[in-house]
Write an enzyme that holds these catalytic residues in place. Structure first.
Site, PDB file in Angstrom:
ATOM      1  N   GLU A   1       0.840  -1.208   0.000  1.00  0.00           N
ATOM      2  CA  GLU A   1       0.000   0.000   0.000  1.00  0.00           C
ATOM      3  C   GLU A   1       0.874   1.256   0.000  1.00  0.00           C
ATOM      4  OE1 GLU A   1      -4.095  -0.231   1.788  1.00  0.00           O
ATOM      5  OE2 GLU A   1      -3.097   1.005   3.277  1.00  0.00           O
TER       6      GLU A   1
ATOM      7  N   GLU B   1       2.096   1.728  -3.407  1.00  0.00           N
ATOM      8  CA  GLU B   1       0.987   2.226  -4.245  1.00  0.00           C
ATOM      9  C   GLU B   1       0.778   3.734  -4.024  1.00  0.00           C
ATOM     10  OE1 GLU B   1      -2.747   0.297  -3.399  1.00  0.00           O
ATOM     11  OE2 GLU B   1      -3.822   1.475  -4.901  1.00  0.00           O
TER      12      GLU B   1
ATOM     13  N   CYS C   1      -8.519  -2.224   3.903  1.00  0.00           N
ATOM     14  CA  CYS C   1      -8.394  -3.463   4.674  1.00  0.00           C
ATOM     15  C   CYS C   1      -9.629  -3.779   5.511  1.00  0.00           C
ATOM     16  CB  CYS C   1      -7.155  -3.425   5.552  1.00  0.00           C
ATOM     17  SG  CYS C   1      -6.893  -1.846   6.321  1.00  0.00           S
TER      18      CYS C   1
ATOM     19  N   SER D   1      -7.478   1.793  -2.164  1.00  0.00           N
ATOM     20  CA  SER D   1      -6.225   1.112  -2.481  1.00  0.00           C
ATOM     21  C   SER D   1      -6.580  -0.220  -3.132  1.00  0.00           C
ATOM     22  CB  SER D   1      -5.446   0.875  -1.189  1.00  0.00           C
ATOM     23  OG  SER D   1      -4.533  -0.181  -1.369  1.00  0.00           O
TER      24      SER D   1
ATOM     25  N   LYS E   1     -15.425  -9.943   8.075  1.00  0.00           N
ATOM     26  CA  LYS E   1     -14.326 -10.713   7.485  1.00  0.00           C
ATOM     27  C   LYS E   1     -14.832 -12.041   6.921  1.00  0.00           C
ATOM     28  CE  LYS E   1     -10.613  -8.205   7.983  1.00  0.00           C
ATOM     29  NZ  LYS E   1      -9.911  -7.743   6.782  1.00  0.00           N
TER      30      LYS E   1
ATOM     31  N   GLU F   1     -15.981 -11.166   3.555  1.00  0.00           N
ATOM     32  CA  GLU F   1     -14.823 -10.862   2.701  1.00  0.00           C
ATOM     33  C   GLU F   1     -14.202 -12.158   2.166  1.00  0.00           C
ATOM     34  OE1 GLU F   1     -11.356  -7.797   3.429  1.00  0.00           O
ATOM     35  OE2 GLU F   1     -10.801  -9.694   4.352  1.00  0.00           O
TER      36      GLU F   1
ATOM     37  N   GLU G   1     -13.677 -13.650  -5.927  1.00  0.00           N
ATOM     38  CA  GLU G   1     -12.354 -13.466  -6.537  1.00  0.00           C
ATOM     39  C   GLU G   1     -11.217 -14.002  -5.662  1.00  0.00           C
ATOM     40  OE1 GLU G   1     -14.569 -11.127  -5.722  1.00  0.00           O
ATOM     41  OE2 GLU G   1     -13.661  -9.276  -4.955  1.00  0.00           O
TER      42      GLU G   1
ATOM     43  N   CYS H   1     -10.497  -2.399  14.907  1.00  0.00           N
ATOM     44  CA  CYS H   1     -10.802  -3.835  15.081  1.00  0.00           C
ATOM     45  C   CYS H   1     -10.842  -4.282  16.537  1.00  0.00           C
ATOM     46  CB  CYS H   1      -9.759  -4.683  14.388  1.00  0.00           C
ATOM     47  SG  CYS H   1      -9.813  -4.495  12.633  1.00  0.00           S
TER      48      CYS H   1
END
Ligand code: HC0
Ligand code: SF4
Length: 594
Positions: A293, A296, A313, A333, A372, A375, A380, A528
């Site tokens: 990141e 990036e 994230c 990102s 999560k 996710e 993908e 979190c």
């Protein structure tokens, strides 16, 4: 100070204290269900009644403030009888399936039923629970609600709902998403969603904050405990796990260790005893995220790219972008979250080291977060097996609460075990990676590494990023970075946590009242450490305590920079090449829907 008496004993308490607070602080028990220390007071369950001398009726302790000379009784026959009668009515409506309930043993209603010894006169059979039956107003034949497991993250069984409304207040107060509310009337009243649609078809971001405050098992994480248990018990495959930063601090609080005690070694020992073959650290992939990141961000600064750049994230935040702010999806990102990065690396790099294929490994991700789970189910995030079929990078995601259930089932107390170490590789994480678990931590880790890598003259000293530390919902700092032509630029960084704050903040960005370059977003207030899958707690200071523990761990750590992690250096040298390389892009980056 105000002079009061409770059950004949005299006390002095601060003005404006509620009767409930005064009673609790002095060791008295008053039953509650709708009250939660971190939510606004509602006063709708009517269980916290107390008798007050001079009052013609019992008063609710949670909404009544003390007054001079107040004489309170918590256990008068009238109070006990009223509480018993309310509980009896609730019990009549409650399914009788405690033994298979997700909240068995961690249920405030179960505790109350035991404490007041309320027998079931007409136990409601749980078999009926999946039927949608709108019949009559009779208390012994309540209206049944359908079971909602339309998301992979959160499950709702409104038949178990005790109508305390905590979930409604959590969704409103913390997130301002307002998915939940009371619907119907006169005996049919229950908690529902807009148009009574399944959660997946609403703007729910699957954060699980509602499940975290539910006193019963009506809203829970969608459990995967039994599947994980089966793999641990049968050992037909190599069963590995990875643990998020926030798990170790949650367990430390759960097992009541000293404020500066690092529970990591005990957590690993507990996981080993549960039967995991390999135990990895998501902090490793948090470090990896910073490498990707950070690169990036610097690339966007050097070569032009979409700004502001948002972190990607937090899956609750991603859900919010996809459902409510699709126009921002290019600003995210492209990095996968640390959970998905370690998932991809385990099923490729690590599998190769062991001579295994992706389908030979069962990877359990242990997270403080319900979203999560969703996710990990994104289509993908898969890799091809030997048979050409797609296999998920992560097979199961269990929350901290589910981990506690596993430990309880297998009668393991990690606090009693000698410390153990993560397996290697993928078992070393820096304390900067660990800070991902608190709001501001991703930003702090990124700043530490980006400043060193770009070689700014006066980097902000380690541990001095006070502006982005703490529990404020919106924080900001200017960070000096160097571009490739040697120019020092000031990157405007912001850190936002909690859905309600995120919406306020984005409104200001949209109106150009605020401008930033790099923004960390976390859906749960505080990050979190306060995820929707964390243990339920009656401690109003629990989030602050976990945050402080994270900072203490950072202060005590030897490895405090992501890019100095020897395993990160190794994985680039021997596998990925360099940050944002072709292979890194293939394995560690993704795109989000707009
Ligand atoms: Fe988090 Fe994470 S820090 S989202 O808050 O970034 O859930 O703890 O594991 O993936 O690392 C949660 C916590 C993670 C991820 C990491 C990030
Ligand atoms: Fe609201 Fe989060 Fe619960 Fe969805 S999961 S209903 S967004 S609190």
């Amino acid at each position: 100070m105000v002079n009061i008496s409770i059950n004949g004993r005299k006390f002095q308490v601060k003005p404006k204290t509620t009767v409930l607070e005064a009673a609790k602080a002095n060791g008295y028990y008053i039953p509650t269900l709708c009250y939660h220390p971190r939510l606004p007071v509602a006063g709708n369950c009517r269980l916290c009644l107390v008798d007050v001398k001079g009052s013609w009726k019992p008063l609710t302790a949670c909404t009544t403030e003390v007054w001079e000379g107040m004489e309170i009784e918590t256990d008068s026959p009238a109070v006990i009888e009223t509480v018993r009668s309310s509980l009896s009515m609730m019990r009549e409506e409650h399914p009788n399936d405690c033994m298979t309930c997700e909240s068995n043993g961690d249920c405030e209603f179960q505790d109350l039923i035991y404490r007041y010894q309320i027998d079931a006169k007409h136990p409601v059979r749980s078999l009926l629970k999946h039927k949608f039956k709108k019949t009559n107003h009779s208390i012994t034949e309540p209206c049944y609600s359908p079971f909602d497991n339309s998301t992979f993250s959160v499950a709702r069984d409104m038949n178990k709902c005790v109508k305390c409304g905590r979930c409604i207040r959590a969704c409103h107060h913390f997130q301002n998403i307002n998915i939940l509310g009371f619907i119907n009337r006169a005996g049919y009243e229950r908690v529902g969603t807009p148009m009574d649609r399944p959660m997946n078809f609403t703007k729910c971001v699957e954060c699980g904050q509602c499940s975290q405050v539910c006193p019963v098992g009506a809203i829970t994480a969608r459990t995967e405990v039994v599947d994980v248990l089966r793999h641990l018990d049968t050992k037909r495959k190599v069963v590995v796990c990875s643990t998020a930063p926030a798990i170790r601090v949650a367990l430390a609080e759960e097992f009541s260790t000293e404020a500066d005690f690092d529970f990591t070694g005990k957590m690993v020992a507990g996981l080993r005893k549960l039967g995991f073959d390999y135990i990895f650290d998501t902090n490793f992939s948090a470090d990896l995220t910073i490498m990707e990141e950070g690169t990036e961000l610097i690339d966007r600064l050097n070569n032009g790219g979409k700004f502001p750049m948002f972190t990607s994230c937090c899956p609750g935040w991603i859900n919010m972008v996809e459902k409510s702010y699709p126009e921002l999806s290019d600003n995210l990102s492209s990095c996968k979250s640390p959970q998905q990065m370690i998932g991809a690396v385990i099923k490729s790099y690590f599998a190769k080291k062991l001579g295994l294929s992706t389908e030979d490994i069962i990877h359990v991700s242990i997270m403080p977060c319900t979203a999560k789970k969703g996710e990990a189910r994104r289509p993908e995030f898969v890799q091809k097996g030997k048979d050409g079929k797609d296999y998920p990078d992560i097979d199961y995601v269990i929350t901290t609460r589910e981990l506690l259930t596993l430990l309880k089932l297998k009668k393991i107390n990690p606090a009693e075990l000698p410390d153990d170490k993560f397996d290697s590789p993928l078992g070393i994480g820096s304390s900067a990676g660990n800070l991902f678990g608190v709001t501001g931590g991703v930003m702090e880790a990124a700043i530490r590494t980006a400043q060193v890598i770009t070689g700014v003259e006066n980097p902000i000293p380690l541990g001095e990023l006070k502006a982005i530390r703490g529990l404020d919902g919106i924080k900001a700092a200017n960070v000096p970075l160097k571009t490739k032509d040697g120019k020092e630029v000031s990157v405007r960084a912001a850190v936002v946590s909690g859905g309600a704050n995120i919406q306020k903040f984005l409104e200001k960005i949209k109106n150009k009242e605020l401008e930033f370059d790099f923004i960390e977003m976390m859906m749960c207030p505080g990050g979190c450490i306060n995820g929707g899958g964390q243990p339920k707690s009656a401690d109003p200071e629990i989030v602050a305590k976990k945050m402080q523990r994270m900072y203490t761990m950072d202060d005590q750590a030897k490895l405090r920079l992501c890019h100095e992690n020897p395993e990160i250096i190794d994985v680039y040298k021997n596998f990925l090449g360099e940050p944002n390389s072709h292979l890194a892009h293939e394995l560690l980056h993704t795109h989000y829907n707009d």
